[in-house]
Design a protein around this motif. Structure first.
Motif, mmCIF file in Angstrom:
data_model
loop_
_atom_site.group_PDB
_atom_site.id
_atom_site.type_symbol
_atom_site.label_atom_id
_atom_site.label_comp_id
_atom_site.label_asym_id
_atom_site.label_seq_id
_atom_site.Cartn_x
_atom_site.Cartn_y
_atom_site.Cartn_z
ATOM 1 N N THR A 136 0.825 -1.200 0.000
ATOM 2 C CA THR A 136 0.000 0.000 0.000
ATOM 3 C C THR A 136 0.862 1.254 0.000
ATOM 4 O O THR A 136 0.553 2.234 -0.676
ATOM 5 N N ALA A 137 1.962 1.231 0.744
ATOM 6 C CA ALA A 137 2.879 2.363 0.756
ATOM 7 C C ALA A 137 3.482 2.583 -0.630
ATOM 8 O O ALA A 137 3.596 3.734 -1.091
ATOM 9 N N VAL A 138 3.851 1.511 -1.298
ATOM 10 C CA VAL A 138 4.383 1.622 -2.661
ATOM 11 C C VAL A 138 3.311 2.160 -3.604
ATOM 12 O O VAL A 138 3.593 2.996 -4.482
ATOM 13 N N ALA A 139 2.068 1.728 -3.432
ATOM 14 C CA ALA A 139 0.971 2.208 -4.272
ATOM 15 C C ALA A 139 0.749 3.709 -4.066
ATOM 16 O O ALA A 139 0.532 4.450 -5.039
ATOM 17 N N PHE A 140 0.803 4.164 -2.819
ATOM 18 C CA PHE A 140 0.656 5.600 -2.556
ATOM 19 C C PHE A 140 1.822 6.382 -3.145
ATOM 20 O O PHE A 140 1.636 7.479 -3.682
ATOM 21 N N ALA A 141 3.038 5.841 -3.071
ATOM 22 C CA ALA A 141 4.201 6.513 -3.650
ATOM 23 C C ALA A 141 4.043 6.624 -5.168
ATOM 24 O O ALA A 141 4.317 7.681 -5.758
ATOM 25 N N ALA A 142 3.590 5.549 -5.799
ATOM 26 C CA ALA A 142 3.399 5.573 -7.250
ATOM 27 C C ALA A 142 2.290 6.547 -7.639
ATOM 28 O O ALA A 142 2.419 7.283 -8.632
ATOM 29 N N MET A 143 1.215 6.572 -6.861
ATOM 30 C CA MET A 143 0.114 7.485 -7.166
ATOM 31 C C MET A 143 0.563 8.936 -7.062
ATOM 32 O O MET A 143 0.268 9.746 -7.939
ATOM 33 N N THR A 144 1.303 9.259 -6.006
ATOM 34 C CA THR A 144 1.756 10.646 -5.852
ATOM 35 C C THR A 144 2.770 11.011 -6.933
ATOM 36 O O THR A 144 2.819 12.156 -7.370
ATOM 37 N N TRP A 145 3.570 10.032 -7.382
ATOM 38 C CA TRP A 145 4.516 10.304 -8.447
ATOM 39 C C TRP A 145 3.794 10.554 -9.774
ATOM 40 O O TRP A 145 4.159 11.451 -10.530
ATOM 41 N N LEU A 146 2.754 9.772 -10.054
ATOM 42 C CA LEU A 146 2.018 9.918 -11.309
ATOM 43 C C LEU A 146 1.171 11.184 -11.359
ATOM 44 O O LEU A 146 1.011 11.777 -12.430
ATOM 45 N N LEU A 147 0.615 11.588 -10.245
ATOM 46 C CA LEU A 147 -0.342 12.700 -10.234
ATOM 47 C C LEU A 147 0.213 13.978 -9.610
ATOM 48 O O LEU A 147 -0.560 14.825 -9.153
ATOM 49 N N LYS A 148 1.549 14.098 -9.588
ATOM 50 C CA LYS A 148 2.142 15.335 -9.078
ATOM 51 C C LYS A 148 1.735 16.479 -9.958
ATOM 52 O O LYS A 148 1.616 16.295 -11.159
ATOM 53 N N PRO A 149 1.548 17.649 -9.502
ATOM 54 C CA PRO A 149 1.604 18.206 -8.159
ATOM 55 C C PRO A 149 0.246 18.222 -7.467
ATOM 56 O O PRO A 149 0.128 18.701 -6.356
ATOM 57 N N ASN A 150 -0.790 17.703 -8.144
ATOM 58 C CA ASN A 150 -2.139 17.784 -7.567
ATOM 59 C C ASN A 150 -2.350 16.831 -6.400
ATOM 60 O O ASN A 150 -3.119 17.131 -5.490
ATOM 61 N N ILE A 151 -1.696 15.696 -6.429
ATOM 62 C CA ILE A 151 -1.676 14.808 -5.273
ATOM 63 C C ILE A 151 -0.207 14.683 -4.893
ATOM 64 O O ILE A 151 0.590 14.173 -5.684
ATOM 65 N N ALA A 152 0.131 15.194 -3.733
ATOM 66 C CA ALA A 152 1.541 15.297 -3.380
ATOM 67 C C ALA A 152 1.813 14.752 -1.991
ATOM 68 O O ALA A 152 0.971 14.830 -1.095
ATOM 69 N N TYR A 153 3.002 14.204 -1.854
ATOM 70 C CA TYR A 153 3.500 13.768 -0.555
ATOM 71 C C TYR A 153 4.864 14.394 -0.371
ATOM 72 O O TYR A 153 5.744 14.223 -1.209
ATOM 73 N N ALA A 154 5.017 15.124 0.714
ATOM 74 C CA ALA A 154 6.301 15.727 1.033
ATOM 75 C C ALA A 154 6.698 15.226 2.416
ATOM 76 O O ALA A 154 6.099 15.590 3.411
ATOM 77 N N GLY A 155 7.689 14.380 2.448
ATOM 78 C CA GLY A 155 8.134 13.834 3.716
ATOM 79 C C GLY A 155 9.094 12.692 3.483
ATOM 80 O O GLY A 155 9.482 12.381 2.354
ATOM 81 N N GLU A 156 9.452 12.051 4.561
ATOM 82 C CA GLU A 156 10.367 10.923 4.500
ATOM 83 C C GLU A 156 9.632 9.687 3.971
ATOM 84 O O GLU A 156 8.411 9.570 4.118
ATOM 85 N N PRO A 157 10.374 8.754 3.372
ATOM 86 C CA PRO A 157 9.720 7.527 2.883
ATOM 87 C C PRO A 157 9.012 6.729 3.984
ATOM 88 O O PRO A 157 8.025 6.062 3.716
ATOM 89 N N ILE A 158 9.486 6.831 5.219
ATOM 90 C CA ILE A 158 8.838 6.116 6.319
ATOM 91 C C ILE A 158 7.423 6.651 6.566
ATOM 92 O O ILE A 158 6.548 5.933 7.051
ATOM 93 N N GLY A 159 7.185 7.902 6.183
ATOM 94 C CA GLY A 159 5.857 8.481 6.328
ATOM 95 C C GLY A 159 4.830 7.803 5.440
ATOM 96 O O GLY A 159 3.636 7.797 5.745
ATOM 97 N N LEU A 160 5.285 7.236 4.320
ATOM 98 C CA LEU A 160 4.366 6.501 3.451
ATOM 99 C C LEU A 160 3.793 5.279 4.155
ATOM 100 O O LEU A 160 2.648 4.893 3.914
#
Length: 129
Positions: free
Chosen positions: A11-35
């Motif tokens: 699930t963490a990998v899925a959220f990382a991929a989603m934020t990468w694909l839909l940047k900047p409208n869906i964004a995650y700014a933080g450490e990878p452990i936060g995922l």
């Protein structure tokens, strides 16, 4: 226990991929452990809140032939963003939400939930339960 850890990491990998694909409208700014924190929040929301919402919305889901499920998924993604914002060091935003809930944020949550479902399906095909 192994299934829980693998599922959370997937699930963490899925959220990382989603934020990468839909940047900047869906964004995650933080450490990878936060995922992993976001994945845990998603697990709690999908395990406790989503079944209740789906049960209560059963009549409207039947009338729309299940299409209202997309709206439920988008609302759950917004809820995940709201709850993740309460964790220190996790900055997960969807179209400016949190703090600004708008139609644009909901539209991006709808797109994000569809992309997240496709990514989770692909991961599920690679990693069996």
């Amino acid at each position: 226990m192994r299934g829980f850890i693998v599922g959370t990491l997937a699930t963490a990998v899925a959220f990382a991929a989603m934020t990468w694909l839909l940047k900047p409208n869906i964004a995650y700014a933080g450490e990878p452990i936060g995922l992993i924190g976001i994945a845990l929040v998603a697990g709690v929301v999908n395990g406790l809140i989503k079944p209740v919402v789906k049960l209560l919305s059963l009549p409207i889901r039947l009338m729309t032939l299940g299409l209202f499920g997309l709206v439920i998924n988008a609302a759950m993604l917004l809820l995940i963003a709201f709850l993740s914002d309460k964790i220190d060091g996790v900055n997960f935003t969807i179209g400016g939400f949190p703090p600004d809930l708008s139609l644009q944020a909901f539209a991006w949550a709808l797109i994000g939930s569809i992309v997240l479902s496709v990514i989770n399906t692909a991961i599920g095909l690679v990693i069996p339960d």
